[in-house]
Design a protein around this motif. Sequence first.
Motif, short mmCIF file in Angstrom:
data_model
loop_
_atom_site.label_atom_id
_atom_site.label_comp_id
_atom_site.label_asym_id
_atom_site.label_seq_id
_atom_site.Cartn_x
_atom_site.Cartn_y
_atom_site.Cartn_z
N ALA A 220 26.14 135.37 22.89
CA ALA A 220 25.68 136.28 21.83
C ALA A 220 24.33 136.87 22.22
N ASP A 221 24.12 138.10 21.83
CA ASP A 221 22.87 138.78 22.18
C ASP A 221 21.78 138.35 21.19
N CYS A 222 21.45 137.04 21.25
CA CYS A 222 20.48 136.50 20.31
C CYS A 222 19.11 136.41 20.97
N HIS A 223 18.09 136.59 20.19
CA HIS A 223 16.73 136.61 20.71
C HIS A 223 16.10 135.23 20.74
N GLN A 224 16.53 134.34 19.86
CA GLN A 224 15.89 133.05 19.78
C GLN A 224 16.95 131.95 19.74
N ALA A 225 16.58 130.80 20.28
CA ALA A 225 17.39 129.60 20.13
C ALA A 225 16.61 128.65 19.24
N ALA A 226 17.28 128.10 18.21
CA ALA A 226 16.57 127.21 17.28
C ALA A 226 16.01 126.01 18.03
N GLU A 227 16.82 125.41 18.88
CA GLU A 227 16.40 124.29 19.72
C GLU A 227 16.81 124.60 21.15
N ARG A 228 15.88 124.55 22.04
CA ARG A 228 16.17 124.82 23.45
C ARG A 228 16.20 123.50 24.22
N GLN A 229 17.19 123.39 25.10
CA GLN A 229 17.22 122.26 26.02
C GLN A 229 16.29 122.57 27.19
N VAL A 230 15.51 121.59 27.59
CA VAL A 230 14.60 121.75 28.73
C VAL A 230 14.78 120.54 29.65
N TYR A 231 14.84 120.80 30.94
CA TYR A 231 14.93 119.73 31.93
C TYR A 231 13.82 119.89 32.96
N HIS B 112 12.65 116.10 39.73
CA HIS B 112 11.97 116.01 41.02
C HIS B 112 12.98 115.51 42.04
N THR B 113 12.98 116.11 43.24
CA THR B 113 14.08 115.91 44.19
C THR B 113 13.69 115.21 45.47
N THR B 114 12.44 114.77 45.61
CA THR B 114 12.01 114.13 46.86
C THR B 114 12.52 112.70 46.93
N PRO B 115 13.23 112.31 48.00
CA PRO B 115 13.75 110.94 48.09
C PRO B 115 12.65 109.90 47.91
N GLY B 116 13.00 108.84 47.21
CA GLY B 116 12.04 107.81 46.88
C GLY B 116 11.39 108.02 45.52
N ASN B 117 11.51 109.23 44.99
CA ASN B 117 10.94 109.53 43.67
C ASN B 117 11.79 110.60 42.98
N VAL B 118 13.10 110.36 42.96
CA VAL B 118 14.02 111.32 42.34
C VAL B 118 14.16 110.97 40.86
N TRP B 119 13.97 111.98 40.02
CA TRP B 119 14.16 111.75 38.58
C TRP B 119 14.57 113.05 37.90
N LEU B 120 15.19 112.86 36.74
CA LEU B 120 15.60 113.97 35.88
C LEU B 120 15.27 113.58 34.45
N HIS B 121 14.39 114.35 33.81
CA HIS B 121 14.01 114.10 32.43
C HIS B 121 14.44 115.28 31.57
N SER B 122 14.69 115.02 30.29
CA SER B 122 15.16 116.06 29.39
C SER B 122 14.39 116.01 28.09
N ALA B 123 14.40 117.15 27.41
CA ALA B 123 13.74 117.28 26.11
C ALA B 123 14.33 118.47 25.40
N THR B 124 14.03 118.59 24.11
CA THR B 124 14.35 119.80 23.37
C THR B 124 13.07 120.31 22.72
N THR B 125 13.02 121.62 22.55
CA THR B 125 11.86 122.21 21.89
C THR B 125 12.29 123.44 21.11
N SER B 126 11.65 123.68 19.99
CA SER B 126 11.85 124.91 19.24
C SER B 126 10.72 125.89 19.50
N ASP B 127 9.76 125.46 20.34
CA ASP B 127 8.59 126.30 20.63
C ASP B 127 8.35 126.33 22.14
N PRO B 128 8.91 127.33 22.83
CA PRO B 128 8.75 127.37 24.29
C PRO B 128 7.31 127.54 24.74
N GLU B 129 6.41 127.93 23.85
CA GLU B 129 4.99 128.00 24.21
C GLU B 129 4.46 126.64 24.65
#
Length: 316
Positions: free
Chosen positions: A73-84, A87-104
Amino acid sequence: MSTCAKVSQDLEEPLAGTAATARTWLLVEQPGPWGAEALTSSHLDPVLGRALERAAEDTGVRIALIRRPGRHADCHQAAERQVYAAHTTPGNVWLHSATTSDPEQLLTLDFAELGRGLSGTFDTALDGRPHTGDPLALVCTNGKRDRCCALLGRPLAAELAASGVAGAWEVTHLGGHRFSPTLLVLPFGYAYGRAEAHAVKEVLQGVREGRVVTEGCRGSSAWERPGQAAELAVRTVVREDTAGALSVVRTEGEAPHWEVTIAHTDGRHWLVAVTQGASSPPRAQSCGSALGSPARMDVTAVRELSRTTATSPARR
């Protein structure tokens, strides 16, 4: 008219050493249409987009927009945005997630810290936490960058989502349009080209088991391109598929010749000779662009080092 992806495949252009380079990825959900420069030509506030570009510059962090596969949909805003953040360097690989309604909120991140592989700023600013779900399968679908990404990427992303791949997302740009459909898999950060759904599922199963599938692999985003090609070559020679087992510990030389030292967690080391060549015959790197000779990374030798040689000081 032939597409850049069709020509590249017909010419059997090699994939190794062509992945985008980023130690850390920051992914921000933004539904709706994307322009060629998505951070400043989508429904994300372009002022925010430019500020994020400046904040990430020279930090090792690469920012991309993501959206769920399907009609948008041609929507301007998402009420809640997924953010990930990943880090990809071997020995310290991780993936964290969050949601935000304020991308600022993203502007409060310490990008230098993220680039060094520290997740604290992400977790503090966005109430993030380690991602415990499926690995992410990010398919480039931005037709405003290249039509191949839309023509080939969107059907792949849709097929993955329809078949139950929970981590499937569309992403704005991974580079290498001529290798479409292109794919980045997180958290390990390996990129793939000419991807098909059945192969992607094998790659994702490998991630769950802590393995790297090398077939169709372009390289790990943690390394510069000579290192990407060298690491994949060692994996092939010694039949090593364990994720995190190999690291690029030294790269000497400059284009068009490098010597790359690859280390195994068990103490073994290899010296890999990599040469940058020019692809021929000339072909377009993107649909509609002028003919050129894209650089390719050719591995010319792989030699295992003795323990004494491997641990000697770096040559200057």
